[in-house]
Structure formats: structure tokens, C-alpha cells
Design a protein around this motif. Structure first.
Motif, PDB file in Angstrom:
ATOM      1  N   GLY A  99       0.913  -1.235  -0.035  1.00 16.52           N
ATOM      2  CA  GLY A  99      -0.016  -0.021  -0.048  1.00 16.52           C
ATOM      3  C   GLY A  99       0.851   1.509  -0.022  1.00 16.52           C
ATOM      4  O   GLY A  99       0.605   2.138  -0.705  1.00 16.52           O
ATOM      5  N   TYR A 100       1.993   1.356   0.857  1.00 11.73           N
ATOM      6  CA  TYR A 100       2.896   2.442   0.845  1.00 11.73           C
ATOM      7  C   TYR A 100       3.491   2.563  -0.395  1.00 11.73           C
ATOM      8  O   TYR A 100       3.446   3.705  -0.963  1.00 11.73           O
ATOM      9  N   THR A 101       4.055   1.430  -1.027  1.00 15.49           N
ATOM     10  CA  THR A 101       4.494   1.594  -2.773  1.00 15.49           C
ATOM     11  C   THR A 101       3.567   2.112  -3.610  1.00 15.49           C
ATOM     12  O   THR A 101       3.968   2.875  -4.295  1.00 15.49           O
ATOM     13  N   PHE A 102       2.434   1.649  -3.340  1.00 21.22           N
ATOM     14  CA  PHE A 102       1.346   2.132  -4.528  1.00 21.22           C
ATOM     15  C   PHE A 102       1.120   3.522  -4.304  1.00 21.22           C
ATOM     16  O   PHE A 102       1.055   4.351  -5.255  1.00 21.22           O
ATOM     17  N   SER A 103       0.671   3.977  -3.062  1.00 20.16           N
ATOM     18  CA  SER A 103       0.778   5.355  -2.753  1.00 20.16           C
ATOM     19  C   SER A 103       2.106   6.281  -3.271  1.00 20.16           C
ATOM     20  O   SER A 103       1.616   7.539  -3.703  1.00 20.16           O
ATOM     21  N   LEU A 104       2.967   5.793  -3.121  1.00 20.09           N
ATOM     22  CA  LEU A 104       4.146   6.607  -3.846  1.00 20.09           C
ATOM     23  C   LEU A 104       4.063   6.647  -5.093  1.00 20.09           C
ATOM     24  O   LEU A 104       4.682   7.717  -5.715  1.00 20.09           O
ATOM     25  N   ALA A 105       3.798   5.760  -5.653  1.00 19.17           N
ATOM     26  CA  ALA A 105       3.668   5.555  -7.137  1.00 19.17           C
ATOM     27  C   ALA A 105       2.682   6.719  -7.496  1.00 19.17           C
ATOM     28  O   ALA A 105       2.732   7.256  -8.838  1.00 19.17           O
ATOM     29  N   MET A 106       1.585   7.001  -7.126  1.00 12.25           N
ATOM     30  CA  MET A 106       0.551   8.006  -7.355  1.00 12.25           C
ATOM     31  C   MET A 106       0.714   9.130  -6.345  1.00 12.25           C
ATOM     32  O   MET A 106       0.009   9.059  -5.119  1.00 12.25           O
ATOM     33  N   PRO A 107       1.120  10.364  -6.680  1.00 15.21           N
ATOM     34  CA  PRO A 107       1.276  11.303  -5.830  1.00 15.21           C
ATOM     35  C   PRO A 107       0.146  11.967  -5.166  1.00 15.21           C
ATOM     36  O   PRO A 107       0.008  12.306  -4.045  1.00 15.21           O
ATOM     37  N   VAL A 108      -1.024  11.811  -5.745  1.00 13.85           N
ATOM     38  CA  VAL A 108      -2.267  12.258  -5.408  1.00 13.85           C
ATOM     39  C   VAL A 108      -2.647  11.355  -4.167  1.00 13.85           C
ATOM     40  O   VAL A 108      -3.182  11.902  -3.234  1.00 13.85           O
ATOM     41  N   LEU A 109      -2.639  10.122  -4.119  1.00 14.06           N
ATOM     42  CA  LEU A 109      -2.531   9.126  -3.048  1.00 14.06           C
ATOM     43  C   LEU A 109      -1.603   9.564  -1.680  1.00 14.06           C
ATOM     44  O   LEU A 109      -2.178   9.393  -0.770  1.00 14.06           O
ATOM     45  N   GLN A 110      -0.403   9.759  -2.071  1.00 17.00           N
ATOM     46  CA  GLN A 110       0.336  10.045  -0.865  1.00 17.00           C
ATOM     47  C   GLN A 110      -0.074  11.511  -0.357  1.00 17.00           C
ATOM     48  O   GLN A 110      -0.173  11.748   0.911  1.00 17.00           O
TER      49      GLN A 110
END
Length: 145
Positions: free
Chosen positions: A100-111
Motif C-alpha cells: 500500500g505504501y509503495t502504491f501510494s508513492l507511485a501515485m502522488p495524489v494518493l500520497q
């Protein structure tokens, strides 16, 4: 059950800033690991540097979270991650949290959403924490008898 933020706010005090500092420490550790590994790839790893960094970082996070419910940076900042039952992370939870952390890093909006949630929710949970029911807490003092 994780500590109630109204009854035991000390578990959540300063957690977002500690998570940021832990992230900086972990980034430095992963960078150092990457630099150490590159010569062992006969420097071919330089051609795949982003992927090498991603794999080493993912592995580092899963292993450290599964072994102690905290990365080295989190341990340095005296915070730990707990599941919804207030238990330390096991391997599947560590893997899912890192994914989940890696996925959110890949999408700045999620981060960005995750950071806003950490600053605004009463348990200081990021997006991945909310999805998994996990929480970052100030580490409990251990008692030695």
C-alpha cells in the motif's frame, strides 16, 4: 484494540512528524544498501537503478516491519506499527502495508491524501493504515524486571 486517542493521547502525540523523520532515515538506509549492492552486480545494477532501489526498499520495509513492527527509522524515532488488534505486524500484514505504501508513492495524489489523513485523523492514520486498520503509535516503554 489500539489505544483510544481520547483516553490515551500520548500514544499519538507527534507521530506524523516522527513518521516523516523515520522516512528520511529509512530513505538513507535504503540508498546505502543500494550503493553497497551495486558492485555485487558487476555494476550492471546501474542500468536498472530505479528497479534495484524499489526492490531493495520493498524488501527492507517488509523484513523490518515483519521482524519488529517498525523500520530502523521508526525504531530510532520510537514509533511502531500495530494491527487493528494492537498486535505487532506479522509477515502478511507487513507485506500488505508495504504494498500500500509503495502504491501510494507511485501515485502522488494518493500520497498527498495519506499525508492529509495523518495530519487530520484522530489516530494519525495514513491511507494504507485506514484501509488495513493499522496504526502508528509511540512505542510503549518496556519494563525490565
Amino acid at each position: 484494540m489500539t489505544p483510544d486517542p481520547d483516553m490515551q493521547p500520548q500514544f499519538y502525540d507527534g507521530v506524523p512528524s516522527k513518521r516523516l523523520l523515520a522516512w528520511v532515515v529509512d530513505t538513507l538506509v535504503i540508498t546505502a544498501l543500494t550503493l553497497v549492492v551495486i558492485p555485487f552486480t558487476a555494476f550492471v545494477g546501474l542500468f536498472f537503478l530505479p528497479m534495484l532501489y524499489l526492490v531493495l526498499g520493498f524488501s527492507y520495509r517488509v523484513v523490518t516491519l515483519a521482524r519488529g513492527s517498525a523500520t530502523l527509522g521508526m525504531r530510532l524515532m520510537a514509533i511502531e506499527l500495530r494491527d487493528r488488534d494492537d498486535d505487532p505486524f506479522d509477515l502478511p500484514t507487513a507485506f500488505l502495508h508495504t504494498l500500500g505504501y509503495t502504491f501510494s508513492l507511485a501515485m502522488p495524489v494518493l500520497q498527498l491524501i495519506s499525508v492529509v489523513l495523518m495530519l487530520s485523523t484522530e489516530r494519525r492514520q495514513g491511507l494504507t493504515d485506514l484501509v488495513l486498520g493499522t496504526v502508528a503509535l509511540n512505542r510503549r516503554a518496556s519494563t525490565v524486571i
